[in-house]
Scaffold this motif. Structure first.
Motif, mmCIF file in Angstrom:
data_model
loop_
_atom_site.group_PDB
_atom_site.id
_atom_site.type_symbol
_atom_site.label_atom_id
_atom_site.label_comp_id
_atom_site.label_asym_id
_atom_site.label_seq_id
_atom_site.Cartn_x
_atom_site.Cartn_y
_atom_site.Cartn_z
ATOM 1 N N ALA A 84 20.104 -27.772 50.326
ATOM 2 C CA ALA A 84 20.881 -27.046 51.324
ATOM 3 C C ALA A 84 21.607 -28.008 52.256
ATOM 4 O O ALA A 84 22.768 -27.786 52.620
ATOM 5 C CB ALA A 84 19.974 -26.107 52.122
ATOM 6 N N GLN A 85 20.953 -29.101 52.637
ATOM 7 C CA GLN A 85 21.591 -30.106 53.491
ATOM 8 C C GLN A 85 22.768 -30.759 52.767
ATOM 9 O O GLN A 85 23.813 -31.000 53.360
ATOM 10 C CB GLN A 85 20.580 -31.170 53.912
ATOM 11 C CG GLN A 85 19.561 -30.651 54.905
ATOM 12 C CD GLN A 85 18.452 -31.655 55.176
ATOM 13 O OE1 GLN A 85 18.178 -32.535 54.356
ATOM 14 N NE2 GLN A 85 17.803 -31.518 56.310
ATOM 15 N N GLY A 86 22.582 -31.047 51.493
ATOM 16 C CA GLY A 86 23.665 -31.649 50.717
ATOM 17 C C GLY A 86 24.855 -30.723 50.588
ATOM 18 O O GLY A 86 26.000 -31.128 50.793
ATOM 19 N N PHE A 87 24.589 -29.456 50.264
ATOM 20 C CA PHE A 87 25.684 -28.499 50.138
ATOM 21 C C PHE A 87 26.355 -28.244 51.483
ATOM 22 O O PHE A 87 27.571 -28.091 51.550
ATOM 23 C CB PHE A 87 25.195 -27.187 49.512
ATOM 24 C CG PHE A 87 24.957 -27.297 48.034
ATOM 25 C CD1 PHE A 87 25.988 -27.602 47.158
ATOM 26 C CD2 PHE A 87 23.684 -27.115 47.515
ATOM 27 C CE1 PHE A 87 25.776 -27.709 45.793
ATOM 28 C CE2 PHE A 87 23.457 -27.221 46.154
ATOM 29 C CZ PHE A 87 24.500 -27.522 45.291
ATOM 30 N N ALA A 88 25.584 -28.223 52.559
ATOM 31 C CA ALA A 88 26.168 -28.040 53.896
ATOM 32 C C ALA A 88 27.087 -29.208 54.241
ATOM 33 O O ALA A 88 28.123 -29.021 54.869
ATOM 34 C CB ALA A 88 25.069 -27.905 54.949
ATOM 35 N N ALA A 89 26.715 -30.408 53.801
ATOM 36 C CA ALA A 89 27.516 -31.595 54.097
ATOM 37 C C ALA A 89 28.900 -31.520 53.463
ATOM 38 O O ALA A 89 29.862 -32.072 53.993
ATOM 39 C CB ALA A 89 26.794 -32.862 53.638
ATOM 40 N N HIS A 128 33.604 -38.296 62.258
ATOM 41 C CA HIS A 128 32.725 -37.119 62.292
ATOM 42 C C HIS A 128 32.327 -36.705 60.872
ATOM 43 O O HIS A 128 31.154 -36.464 60.585
ATOM 44 C CB HIS A 128 33.424 -35.965 63.016
ATOM 45 C CG HIS A 128 32.795 -34.636 62.796
ATOM 46 N ND1 HIS A 128 31.634 -34.248 63.416
ATOM 47 C CD2 HIS A 128 33.165 -33.610 61.987
ATOM 48 C CE1 HIS A 128 31.312 -33.028 63.003
ATOM 49 N NE2 HIS A 128 32.227 -32.623 62.152
ATOM 50 N N HIS A 129 33.303 -36.610 59.983
ATOM 51 C CA HIS A 129 33.033 -36.188 58.608
ATOM 52 C C HIS A 129 32.157 -37.202 57.877
ATOM 53 O O HIS A 129 31.255 -36.821 57.115
ATOM 54 C CB HIS A 129 34.337 -35.956 57.852
ATOM 55 C CG HIS A 129 35.099 -34.766 58.340
ATOM 56 N ND1 HIS A 129 34.526 -33.521 58.536
ATOM 57 C CD2 HIS A 129 36.405 -34.631 58.680
ATOM 58 C CE1 HIS A 129 35.439 -32.675 58.970
ATOM 59 N NE2 HIS A 129 36.593 -33.320 59.070
ATOM 60 N N LEU A 130 32.394 -38.478 58.117
ATOM 61 C CA LEU A 130 31.575 -39.511 57.478
ATOM 62 C C LEU A 130 30.125 -39.432 57.959
ATOM 63 O O LEU A 130 29.193 -39.587 57.163
ATOM 64 C CB LEU A 130 32.161 -40.896 57.723
ATOM 65 C CG LEU A 130 33.472 -41.195 56.996
ATOM 66 C CD1 LEU A 130 34.063 -42.509 57.482
ATOM 67 C CD2 LEU A 130 33.263 -41.208 55.489
ATOM 68 N N ARG A 131 29.930 -39.180 59.237
ATOM 69 C CA ARG A 131 28.560 -39.020 59.760
ATOM 70 C C ARG A 131 27.868 -37.831 59.105
ATOM 71 O O ARG A 131 26.694 -37.898 58.735
ATOM 72 C CB ARG A 131 28.572 -38.840 61.285
ATOM 73 C CG ARG A 131 28.669 -40.134 62.051
ATOM 74 C CD ARG A 131 28.387 -39.951 63.537
ATOM 75 N NE ARG A 131 29.267 -38.991 64.181
ATOM 76 C CZ ARG A 131 30.457 -39.271 64.694
ATOM 77 N NH1 ARG A 131 30.934 -40.504 64.638
ATOM 78 N NH2 ARG A 131 31.182 -38.339 65.272
ATOM 79 N N PHE A 132 28.590 -36.742 58.952
ATOM 80 C CA PHE A 132 28.036 -35.535 58.354
ATOM 81 C C PHE A 132 27.654 -35.792 56.891
ATOM 82 O O PHE A 132 26.570 -35.400 56.444
ATOM 83 C CB PHE A 132 29.070 -34.401 58.447
ATOM 84 C CG PHE A 132 28.470 -33.047 58.613
ATOM 85 C CD1 PHE A 132 28.000 -32.333 57.533
ATOM 86 C CD2 PHE A 132 28.386 -32.461 59.868
ATOM 87 C CE1 PHE A 132 27.446 -31.076 57.676
ATOM 88 C CE2 PHE A 132 27.836 -31.204 60.038
ATOM 89 C CZ PHE A 132 27.372 -30.508 58.932
ATOM 90 N N GLY A 174 23.866 -35.930 55.211
ATOM 91 C CA GLY A 174 23.544 -35.091 54.058
ATOM 92 C C GLY A 174 23.118 -35.891 52.838
ATOM 93 O O GLY A 174 22.787 -35.320 51.808
ATOM 94 N N GLY A 175 23.154 -37.227 52.969
ATOM 95 C CA GLY A 175 22.735 -38.091 51.872
ATOM 96 C C GLY A 175 23.749 -38.244 50.752
ATOM 97 O O GLY A 175 23.430 -38.751 49.683
ATOM 98 N N LEU A 176 24.984 -37.821 50.998
ATOM 99 C CA LEU A 176 25.981 -37.836 49.929
ATOM 100 C C LEU A 176 26.824 -39.098 49.890
ATOM 101 O O LEU A 176 27.478 -39.372 48.884
ATOM 102 C CB LEU A 176 26.889 -36.608 50.051
ATOM 103 C CG LEU A 176 26.136 -35.277 49.975
ATOM 104 C CD1 LEU A 176 27.114 -34.129 50.098
ATOM 105 C CD2 LEU A 176 25.340 -35.173 48.688
ATOM 106 N N ILE A 177 26.825 -39.849 50.984
ATOM 107 C CA ILE A 177 27.485 -41.149 50.970
ATOM 108 C C ILE A 177 26.542 -42.183 51.584
ATOM 109 O O ILE A 177 25.643 -41.848 52.352
ATOM 110 C CB ILE A 177 28.852 -41.162 51.688
ATOM 111 C CG1 ILE A 177 28.699 -40.952 53.191
ATOM 112 C CG2 ILE A 177 29.808 -40.164 51.070
ATOM 113 C CD1 ILE A 177 29.992 -41.218 53.949
ATOM 114 N N GLU A 178 26.777 -43.415 51.200
ATOM 115 C CA GLU A 178 26.022 -44.544 51.729
ATOM 116 C C GLU A 178 26.997 -45.456 52.437
ATOM 117 O O GLU A 178 28.125 -45.643 51.970
ATOM 118 C CB GLU A 178 25.338 -45.294 50.580
ATOM 119 C CG GLU A 178 24.379 -44.424 49.790
ATOM 120 C CD GLU A 178 23.988 -45.022 48.451
ATOM 121 O OE1 GLU A 178 24.647 -45.978 47.983
ATOM 122 O OE2 GLU A 178 23.037 -44.499 47.865
#
Length: 103
Positions: free
Chosen positions: A7-12, A51-55, A59-63
């Motif tokens: 859910a966190q990943g999809f929300a991101a 802001h988007h990069l932090r989100f 969400g664990g989708l970018i490093e």
């Protein structure tokens, strides 16, 4: 991957801009992109992009990897694959069950 993590990943990726940033990083591959490179490819203003990069990071989708004044951003391919597998893991399960019950 559990439901909360999914859910966190999809929300991101729940906004058009974040999805655009993520797809831009996926296209860049393992080399990743600096914030400036992402900005030039997406035309997202710097403060909004931050802001988007932090989100996406939360969400664990970018490093992100910091090197001096530069921050390199990469898609978290393992996490993206896990997210895709999570949503597809029950693909067609009801169809298979229905066919077995009718057989």
């Amino acid at each position: 991957m559990d439901t909360t993590e999914a859910a966190q990943g999809f929300a991101a990726i729940g906004s058009e801009a974040r999805l655009h940033v993520l797809k831009t990083l996926v296209r860049a591959g393992d080399e990743g992109l600096t914030v400036g490179e992402i900005q030039s490819r997406t035309s997202i203003p710097p403060s909004t992009l931050a802001h988007h990069l932090r989100f996406l990071t939360a969400g664990g989708l970018i490093e992100q990897q910091r090197s001096g004044r530069t921050t390199l951003n990469r898609a978290a391919f393992d996490q993206l694959e896990a997210l895709a597998q999570f949503i597809l893991s029950e693909c067609c399960a009801d169809v298979t069950r229905k066919a077995a019950n009718n057989g």
